[in-house]
Design a protein around this motif. Structure first.
Motif, PDB file in Angstrom:
ATOM      1  N   VAL A   9       9.643   4.902   3.058  1.00  0.00           N
ATOM      2  CA  VAL A   9       8.463   4.156   3.509  1.00  0.00           C
ATOM      3  C   VAL A   9       8.352   4.260   5.030  1.00  0.00           C
ATOM      4  O   VAL A   9       7.273   4.494   5.574  1.00  0.00           O
ATOM      5  N   ASN A  67       5.281   6.056   7.010  1.00  0.00           N
ATOM      6  CA  ASN A  67       4.528   5.189   7.919  1.00  0.00           C
ATOM      7  C   ASN A  67       4.546   5.729   9.347  1.00  0.00           C
ATOM      8  O   ASN A  67       3.625   5.458  10.123  1.00  0.00           O
ATOM      9  N   ILE A  72       4.882   6.863  -3.061  1.00  0.00           N
ATOM     10  CA  ILE A  72       4.554   5.984  -1.940  1.00  0.00           C
ATOM     11  C   ILE A  72       3.309   6.552  -1.265  1.00  0.00           C
ATOM     12  O   ILE A  72       3.290   7.723  -0.887  1.00  0.00           O
ATOM     13  N   VAL A 132       0.281   5.940   1.724  1.00  0.00           N
ATOM     14  CA  VAL A 132      -0.247   5.262   2.907  1.00  0.00           C
ATOM     15  C   VAL A 132      -1.724   5.620   2.990  1.00  0.00           C
ATOM     16  O   VAL A 132      -2.084   6.798   2.975  1.00  0.00           O
ATOM     17  N   SER A 161      -2.760   0.674   4.878  1.00  0.00           N
ATOM     18  CA  SER A 161      -2.082  -0.069   3.816  1.00  0.00           C
ATOM     19  C   SER A 161      -1.080   0.862   3.141  1.00  0.00           C
ATOM     20  O   SER A 161      -1.231   2.077   3.189  1.00  0.00           O
ATOM     21  N   CYS A 162      -0.075   0.267   2.562  1.00  0.00           N
ATOM     22  CA  CYS A 162       0.972   1.020   1.875  1.00  0.00           C
ATOM     23  C   CYS A 162       1.067   0.502   0.449  1.00  0.00           C
ATOM     24  O   CYS A 162       1.025  -0.708   0.216  1.00  0.00           O
ATOM     25  N   SER A 163       1.173   1.417  -0.487  1.00  0.00           N
ATOM     26  CA  SER A 163       1.326   1.023  -1.886  1.00  0.00           C
ATOM     27  C   SER A 163       2.311   1.965  -2.572  1.00  0.00           C
ATOM     28  O   SER A 163       2.537   3.088  -2.124  1.00  0.00           O
ATOM     29  N   MET A 164       2.887   1.459  -3.642  1.00  0.00           N
ATOM     30  CA  MET A 164       3.843   2.243  -4.428  1.00  0.00           C
ATOM     31  C   MET A 164       3.442   2.176  -5.893  1.00  0.00           C
ATOM     32  O   MET A 164       3.018   1.121  -6.378  1.00  0.00           O
ATOM     33  N   SER A 196       6.377  -4.754   3.061  1.00  0.00           N
ATOM     34  CA  SER A 196       5.218  -4.112   3.699  1.00  0.00           C
ATOM     35  C   SER A 196       4.526  -3.098   2.795  1.00  0.00           C
ATOM     36  O   SER A 196       3.492  -2.552   3.170  1.00  0.00           O
ATOM     37  N   CYS A 197       5.073  -2.857   1.628  1.00  0.00           N
ATOM     38  CA  CYS A 197       4.504  -1.837   0.743  1.00  0.00           C
ATOM     39  C   CYS A 197       4.516  -2.379  -0.694  1.00  0.00           C
ATOM     40  O   CYS A 197       5.568  -2.392  -1.335  1.00  0.00           O
ATOM     41  N   HIS A 208       4.106  -2.881  -4.677  1.00  0.00           N
ATOM     42  CA  HIS A 208       4.342  -2.027  -5.845  1.00  0.00           C
ATOM     43  C   HIS A 208       3.441  -2.487  -6.983  1.00  0.00           C
ATOM     44  O   HIS A 208       3.315  -3.675  -7.243  1.00  0.00           O
ATOM     45  N   SER A 237       0.680  10.814   0.582  1.00  0.00           N
ATOM     46  CA  SER A 237       1.685  10.264  -0.321  1.00  0.00           C
ATOM     47  C   SER A 237       2.858  11.217  -0.485  1.00  0.00           C
ATOM     48  O   SER A 237       2.745  12.419  -0.243  1.00  0.00           O
TER      49      SER A 237
END
Length: 165
Positions: free
Chosen positions: A49, A53, A130, A132, A141-144, A161-162, A164, A114
């Motif tokens: 991450v 980032n 992952i 961004v 934004s960060c997602s998993m 911060s990420c 899921h 990603s």
């Protein structure tokens, strides 16, 4: 005649003492090994991450200088399309995207990139993607996604911060 007492001092450990020590070590190992594996998986996710980032500043520099981020499809097509600077990671799948990084809509300010965990990553986190994302307003934004609970994935591996899903 004098009575002579012979003092027999104990030398070494008895079998029961050794068995108790082995049992204690076994109990400690049964608790410590899963905790260590969880710590390793959580650390690997946090590291990747952080690596993805870190590309935010590269993307902002490219946009501020009037360029666009090059994707695999348009790399080298236009001099204003600039490589984002990803050098790879031993925790990501090198077959995912280019050198392990997939960039979507790099020619626009609302874009995303990603990576997918693989290669040297713990089996509990392999396959997690992952991503961004950057909005047109410049918010990131960060997602998993992914993570197989049967392989050992736990939602606690995702940093705050990420998120899921």
């Amino acid at each position: 005649m004098k009575n002579i007492q012979i003092n027999h001092a104990q030398k070494g450990f008895t079998l029961i003492e050794l068995m108790i020590v082995v049992a204690i070590i076994g109990i400690l190992a049964a608790v410590a090994i899963p905790q260590y594996q969880d710590y390793t998986a959580r650390t690997q996710v946090s590291r990747v991450v952080g690596e993805v980032n870190a590309l935010k500043s590269n993307a902002e520099s490219i946009f501020n200088n009037g360029g666009t981020v090059a994707t695999a499809d348009n790399l080298g097509v236009n001099p204003r399309q600039i490589n984002i600077g990803w050098t790879g990671s031993n925790l990501t799948d090198p077959g995912y995207g280019v050198n392990g990084l997939q960039i979507d809509r790099g020619d626009q300010a609302d874009m995303a990139w990603s990576v997918q965990l693989g290669q040297d990553a713990s089996s509990a986190v392999r396959g997690v993607t992952i991503t961004v994302s950057r909005s047109l307003a410049g918010a990131y934004s960060c997602s998993m996604t992914g993570g197989d609970p049967t392989a050992g994935w736990k939602d606690s591996y995702a940093p705050a911060s990420c998120e899921h899903s």
